[in-house]
Scaffold this active site. Sequence first.
Site, mmCIF file in Angstrom:
data_model
loop_
_atom_site.group_PDB
_atom_site.id
_atom_site.type_symbol
_atom_site.label_atom_id
_atom_site.label_comp_id
_atom_site.label_asym_id
_atom_site.label_seq_id
_atom_site.Cartn_x
_atom_site.Cartn_y
_atom_site.Cartn_z
ATOM 1 N N LEU A 62 0.828 -1.200 0.000
ATOM 2 C CA LEU A 62 0.000 0.000 0.000
ATOM 3 C C LEU A 62 0.870 1.260 0.000
ATOM 4 O O LEU A 62 2.066 1.191 0.303
ATOM 5 C CB LEU A 62 -0.926 -0.030 1.217
ATOM 6 C CG LEU A 62 -1.869 -1.250 1.263
ATOM 7 C CD1 LEU A 62 -2.522 -1.383 2.636
ATOM 8 C CD2 LEU A 62 -2.919 -1.146 0.166
ATOM 9 N N PRO A 63 0.288 2.421 -0.318
ATOM 10 C CA PRO A 63 1.115 3.610 -0.547
ATOM 11 C C PRO A 63 1.838 4.160 0.675
ATOM 12 O O PRO A 63 2.966 4.628 0.565
ATOM 13 C CB PRO A 63 0.106 4.636 -1.080
ATOM 14 C CG PRO A 63 -1.032 3.842 -1.604
ATOM 15 C CD PRO A 63 -1.109 2.633 -0.733
ATOM 16 N N THR A 93 6.090 0.822 2.317
ATOM 17 C CA THR A 93 7.103 1.653 2.963
ATOM 18 C C THR A 93 6.369 2.555 3.938
ATOM 19 O O THR A 93 5.697 3.499 3.532
ATOM 20 C CB THR A 93 7.876 2.493 1.935
ATOM 21 O OG1 THR A 93 8.487 1.617 0.991
ATOM 22 C CG2 THR A 93 8.961 3.307 2.616
ATOM 23 N N LYS A 168 14.360 -0.112 5.520
ATOM 24 C CA LYS A 168 13.870 0.286 4.206
ATOM 25 C C LYS A 168 14.027 1.795 3.990
ATOM 26 O O LYS A 168 14.453 2.242 2.909
ATOM 27 C CB LYS A 168 12.405 -0.123 4.070
ATOM 28 C CG LYS A 168 11.647 0.489 2.898
ATOM 29 C CD LYS A 168 12.124 -0.024 1.563
ATOM 30 C CE LYS A 168 11.168 0.428 0.453
ATOM 31 N NZ LYS A 168 11.636 0.048 -0.873
ATOM 32 N N LYS A 237 7.938 11.083 -0.659
ATOM 33 C CA LYS A 237 7.320 10.629 0.594
ATOM 34 C C LYS A 237 8.306 9.834 1.434
ATOM 35 O O LYS A 237 8.403 10.014 2.654
ATOM 36 C CB LYS A 237 6.081 9.787 0.263
ATOM 37 C CG LYS A 237 5.336 9.238 1.476
ATOM 38 C CD LYS A 237 5.739 7.811 1.853
ATOM 39 C CE LYS A 237 5.384 6.818 0.769
ATOM 40 N NZ LYS A 237 5.702 5.421 1.191
#
Length: 299
Positions: A62-63, A93, A168, A237
Site C-alpha cells: 500500500l502507498p 514503505t 527500508k 514521501k
Amino acid sequence: MTDIGFIGLGNMGGRMTRRLVDAGTRVRGFDPQPGAAEAAGADPAPSAAELAAGSDIVFLSLPDSHVVEAVVLGDDGVLAAARAGTVIVDLSTSAPASTRRLHDLAWERRVGYLDAGISGGAAAAEAGTLTLMVGGELEELEKVRDAMSPFASNVFHVGGPGAGHTTKLLNNFLNAIALSATAEVMVAAKKAGLDLATVLDVFNKSSGVNFATLNRFPKIITGDYLKGGLTNTLMMKDVVLYTELLSELGVAALNAPAPLAAFGLARQLGYADQISNTVVDAIGDVSGGIRLHDPEEGE
C-alpha cells in the site's frame, strides 16, 4: 495448504501476486481499482475483511502508513476479521512508529505482524529477485518464508517490530541520493557535450559508481525510463519519512535537502505520478531543456 491473500495490487503488489500465481499458488486479491485482482491472476475478494477472514497470510502493498492503518484497523479491515494465527506481512514503505503500533495491536489479537520493506523495483518483482528486510518475530517470519520465495530471492531478518521499515527508509534514502545526484551529473555531462555511454563506463569503473549509474542510466540514455517503479511522489514521501525518522532518533539529516529539492521539483513540473527516474527530465527542464536521449540522434 496455506491460504494467501494480497491487498494492494498496483505496480509492485500486482507483480508480486503474479509471481505467486505463476508458481502455482492460489491467491485472493483485493484492490479498489476494478479488475486489478483479475489482471494479477488473483481471485477477487469483495473486501479487505472478507479476504482476511479466509487467509492464513495477508500481504499488504500500500502507498503509506495512513492507508495501511485504514486497511488494517478499519471497521471492515483486516484485523477485525483475521483469525488467531494469521500473519500480516506489510510490504509497504511505512513509518516505523506506525508499524510498531500496528504490530502491538495485532499481537493482542494473536495475529502476527511483520514489516517487510522491499527493494529491487518492478523489474526485480517480475523476476522474483526482490530483497526483503523484515522486522518482527523470527518465528513469524519462518511461517511465511516459503510464501515469499516466488517473489523474493533475498530475505533478511533485521530485528524486532519496525526494524524492517526502518532499514527500508535508510536504504531508500541512499537510493534517492544516488538517483537525484546522478541525474544532475548526467544533465551536466550532456550539456558539456560528453558522450554519455562513455561517461557511465568511466563512473562504473571509478569511485562515483552507484546503483543509478549501474542500473538506471544505461537505460535512461537510450530513452528507456524503466517504467513501473516508484513515482516521484512516492520517492519524496520516503525521503520525508526518512527525515522524520532521523528527527525521532536525534540524528542530523544533513543530506536530505538535495533529494527533497530534486523530487519536489519533479512534482512541481508535472512528473509527480511518473517513475522517479524522470527526475532527470525535471532537472533538464530547468537547465535549458536538456534531455539525455534525443530520438533523432539514434542510440
